[in-house]
Design a protein around this motif. Structure first.
Motif, PDB file in Angstrom:
ATOM      1  N   LYS A   1      12.530 -43.655   6.275  1.00  0.00           N
ATOM      2  CA  LYS A   1      13.570 -44.770   5.910  1.00  0.00           C
ATOM      3  C   LYS A   1      14.976 -44.127   5.321  1.00  0.00           C
ATOM      4  O   LYS A   1      15.968 -44.569   5.922  1.00  0.00           O
ATOM      5  CB  LYS A   1      12.926 -45.707   4.828  1.00  0.00           C
ATOM      6  N   LEU A   2      14.752 -43.233   4.415  1.00  0.00           N
ATOM      7  CA  LEU A   2      16.021 -42.341   4.045  1.00  0.00           C
ATOM      8  C   LEU A   2      16.710 -41.832   5.148  1.00  0.00           C
ATOM      9  O   LEU A   2      17.930 -41.826   5.460  1.00  0.00           O
ATOM     10  CB  LEU A   2      15.372 -41.425   3.007  1.00  0.00           C
ATOM     11  N   GLN A   3      15.766 -41.114   6.090  1.00  0.00           N
ATOM     12  CA  GLN A   3      16.515 -40.552   7.208  1.00  0.00           C
ATOM     13  C   GLN A   3      17.471 -41.556   8.109  1.00  0.00           C
ATOM     14  O   GLN A   3      18.337 -41.284   8.606  1.00  0.00           O
ATOM     15  CB  GLN A   3      15.336 -39.811   8.063  1.00  0.00           C
ATOM     16  N   ILE A   4      16.598 -42.717   8.383  1.00  0.00           N
ATOM     17  CA  ILE A   4      17.129 -43.729   9.082  1.00  0.00           C
ATOM     18  C   ILE A   4      18.500 -44.140   8.633  1.00  0.00           C
ATOM     19  O   ILE A   4      19.692 -44.337   9.143  1.00  0.00           O
ATOM     20  CB  ILE A   4      16.550 -44.725   9.281  1.00  0.00           C
ATOM     21  N   LEU A   5      18.665 -44.443   7.253  1.00  0.00           N
ATOM     22  CA  LEU A   5      19.921 -44.708   6.473  1.00  0.00           C
ATOM     23  C   LEU A   5      21.025 -43.869   6.284  1.00  0.00           C
ATOM     24  O   LEU A   5      21.873 -44.153   6.620  1.00  0.00           O
ATOM     25  CB  LEU A   5      19.614 -45.187   5.012  1.00  0.00           C
ATOM     26  N   GLN A   6      20.443 -42.541   6.195  1.00  0.00           N
ATOM     27  CA  GLN A   6      21.381 -41.417   6.261  1.00  0.00           C
ATOM     28  C   GLN A   6      22.084 -41.269   7.637  1.00  0.00           C
ATOM     29  O   GLN A   6      23.149 -41.237   7.758  1.00  0.00           O
ATOM     30  CB  GLN A   6      20.714 -40.178   5.973  1.00  0.00           C
ATOM     31  N   THR A   7      21.275 -41.550   8.776  1.00  0.00           N
ATOM     32  CA  THR A   7      22.081 -41.393  10.288  1.00  0.00           C
ATOM     33  C   THR A   7      22.712 -42.586  10.622  1.00  0.00           C
ATOM     34  O   THR A   7      23.954 -42.393  11.020  1.00  0.00           O
ATOM     35  CB  THR A   7      20.719 -41.583  11.246  1.00  0.00           C
ATOM     36  N   LEU A   8      22.295 -43.829   9.892  1.00  0.00           N
ATOM     37  CA  LEU A   8      23.353 -45.217   9.870  1.00  0.00           C
ATOM     38  C   LEU A   8      24.639 -44.840   9.278  1.00  0.00           C
ATOM     39  O   LEU A   8      25.702 -44.912   9.812  1.00  0.00           O
ATOM     40  CB  LEU A   8      22.652 -46.167   9.526  1.00  0.00           C
ATOM     41  N   ALA A   9      24.442 -44.198   8.039  1.00  0.00           N
ATOM     42  CA  ALA A   9      25.742 -43.929   7.413  1.00  0.00           C
ATOM     43  C   ALA A   9      26.695 -42.719   8.138  1.00  0.00           C
ATOM     44  O   ALA A   9      27.872 -43.024   8.165  1.00  0.00           O
ATOM     45  CB  ALA A   9      25.422 -43.561   5.784  1.00  0.00           C
ATOM     46  N   GLY A  10      26.008 -42.010   8.678  1.00  0.00           N
ATOM     47  CA  GLY A  10      26.743 -40.900   9.373  1.00  0.00           C
ATOM     48  C   GLY A  10      27.396 -41.593  10.547  1.00  0.00           C
ATOM     49  O   GLY A  10      28.418 -41.254  10.927  1.00  0.00           O
ATOM     50  N   MET A  11      26.842 -42.407  11.127  1.00  0.00           N
ATOM     51  CA  MET A  11      27.227 -43.195  12.475  1.00  0.00           C
ATOM     52  C   MET A  11      28.444 -44.021  12.067  1.00  0.00           C
ATOM     53  O   MET A  11      29.502 -44.130  12.723  1.00  0.00           O
ATOM     54  CB  MET A  11      26.159 -43.983  13.082  1.00  0.00           C
TER      55      MET A  11
ATOM     56  N   TYR B   1      11.943 -50.304  13.845  1.00  0.00           N
ATOM     57  CA  TYR B   1      11.277 -51.303  13.372  1.00  0.00           C
ATOM     58  C   TYR B   1      10.062 -51.461  12.361  1.00  0.00           C
ATOM     59  O   TYR B   1       9.769 -52.400  11.922  1.00  0.00           O
ATOM     60  CB  TYR B   1      11.355 -52.528  14.523  1.00  0.00           C
ATOM     61  N   ARG B   2       9.322 -50.234  12.490  1.00  0.00           N
ATOM     62  CA  ARG B   2       8.244 -49.908  11.844  1.00  0.00           C
ATOM     63  C   ARG B   2       8.832 -49.622  10.275  1.00  0.00           C
ATOM     64  O   ARG B   2       8.054 -49.875   9.375  1.00  0.00           O
ATOM     65  CB  ARG B   2       7.498 -48.547  12.331  1.00  0.00           C
ATOM     66  N   HIS B   3       9.980 -49.441  10.043  1.00  0.00           N
ATOM     67  CA  HIS B   3      10.633 -49.264   8.635  1.00  0.00           C
ATOM     68  C   HIS B   3      11.350 -50.322   8.315  1.00  0.00           C
ATOM     69  O   HIS B   3      11.601 -50.480   7.263  1.00  0.00           O
ATOM     70  CB  HIS B   3      11.146 -47.697   8.582  1.00  0.00           C
ATOM     71  N   PHE B   4      12.006 -50.731   9.103  1.00  0.00           N
ATOM     72  CA  PHE B   4      12.939 -51.969   8.743  1.00  0.00           C
ATOM     73  C   PHE B   4      12.622 -53.227   9.577  1.00  0.00           C
ATOM     74  O   PHE B   4      12.533 -53.080  10.979  1.00  0.00           O
ATOM     75  CB  PHE B   4      14.547 -51.567   8.992  1.00  0.00           C
ATOM     76  N   ALA B   5      12.765 -54.314   9.132  1.00  0.00           N
ATOM     77  CA  ALA B   5      12.256 -55.508   9.853  1.00  0.00           C
ATOM     78  C   ALA B   5      13.458 -55.956  10.922  1.00  0.00           C
ATOM     79  O   ALA B   5      13.310 -56.653  11.784  1.00  0.00           O
ATOM     80  CB  ALA B   5      11.984 -56.773   9.172  1.00  0.00           C
TER      81      ALA B   5
ATOM     82  N   GLN C   1      18.591 -55.471   7.557  1.00  0.00           N
ATOM     83  CA  GLN C   1      17.862 -54.877   6.421  1.00  0.00           C
ATOM     84  C   GLN C   1      18.063 -53.399   6.339  1.00  0.00           C
ATOM     85  O   GLN C   1      18.190 -53.032   5.129  1.00  0.00           O
ATOM     86  CB  GLN C   1      16.220 -54.892   6.786  1.00  0.00           C
ATOM     87  N   MET C   2      18.540 -52.750   7.403  1.00  0.00           N
ATOM     88  CA  MET C   2      18.846 -51.368   7.493  1.00  0.00           C
ATOM     89  C   MET C   2      20.405 -51.335   6.642  1.00  0.00           C
ATOM     90  O   MET C   2      20.550 -50.530   5.706  1.00  0.00           O
ATOM     91  CB  MET C   2      19.286 -50.747   8.626  1.00  0.00           C
TER      92      MET C   2
END
Length: 190
Positions: A6-16, A42-46, A50-51
């Motif tokens: 989840k943290l990796q997804i959020l960090q990648t989103l922030a980087g984008m 979607y397994r980590h965020f609905a 939500q992201m």
């Protein structure tokens, strides 16, 4: 492991969000950047909303954590006010992608509750500045006639304006440039 993903997804989103072009971020592009399927996201965020809520939570926790340190360690109300404004600008400087969330630019065409949450965050920041200014007035650092609500709103408008300039310049106009001089001008308005 799930928390790390989840943290990796959020960090990648922030980087984008740090790309100056400000393109709309899709879950497909985010999944491609992470080299996973959209289903894996979607397994980590609905939802993508939500992201973004995860990013907003990070912003809130970071900013109010710093603000709480300022208000507990700094005795002077005007010193608190100046430090908070400086922290708000410095947070943007260190987190350009989050700046796009703070000004709502990254939330265009997303769920409207996200913009409502950012508006609430702005309201909380303004209320904090107002409280510091009232404290300063009680300490005779500002004139008793100071309208703390108007002054806090002016300071928040200044901060949001600097955030906009930073984002719209492709992150080239540093929000802290000339802060000391600008603070003396703002301070003169009290």
């Amino acid at each position: 492991m799930a928390g790390e993903r989840k943290l990796q997804i959020l960090q990648t989103l922030a980087g984008m969000l740090e790309t100056p072009t400000g393109e709309k971020i899709t879950t497909a592009a985010l999944a491609a950047r992470l080299d996973v399927s959209e289903a894996a996201l979607y397994r980590h965020f609905a939802s993508k909303a939500q992201m973004f809520e995860g990013l907003i939570e990070f912003i809130e926790q970071s900013l109010f954590g710093l603000i709480n340190k300022i208000t507990t360690s700094q005795e002077a109300g005007l010193g608190q006010t100046e430090a908070i404004v400086s922290v708000l600008l410095g947070f943007a400087q260190k987190n350009p992608g989050m700046t796009r969330v703070l000004i709502g630019e990254a939330l265009v065409n997303e769920n409207e509750r996200l913009q409502a949450r950012i508006n609430q965050l702005h309201d909380r920041l303004e209320a904090t500045l107002r409280q510091c200014l009232r404290f300063a007035s009680g300490q005779d650092e500002t004139p008793q006639s100071l309208n703390a609500s108007a002054a806090a709103n002016m300071l928040l408008c200044y901060v949001v304006g600097r955030w906009h300039q930073f984002s719209k310049s492709g992150f080239k106009r540093d929000p802290l440039t000339d802060f000391a001089l600008q603070w003396s001008l703002l301070r003169g308005a009290f």
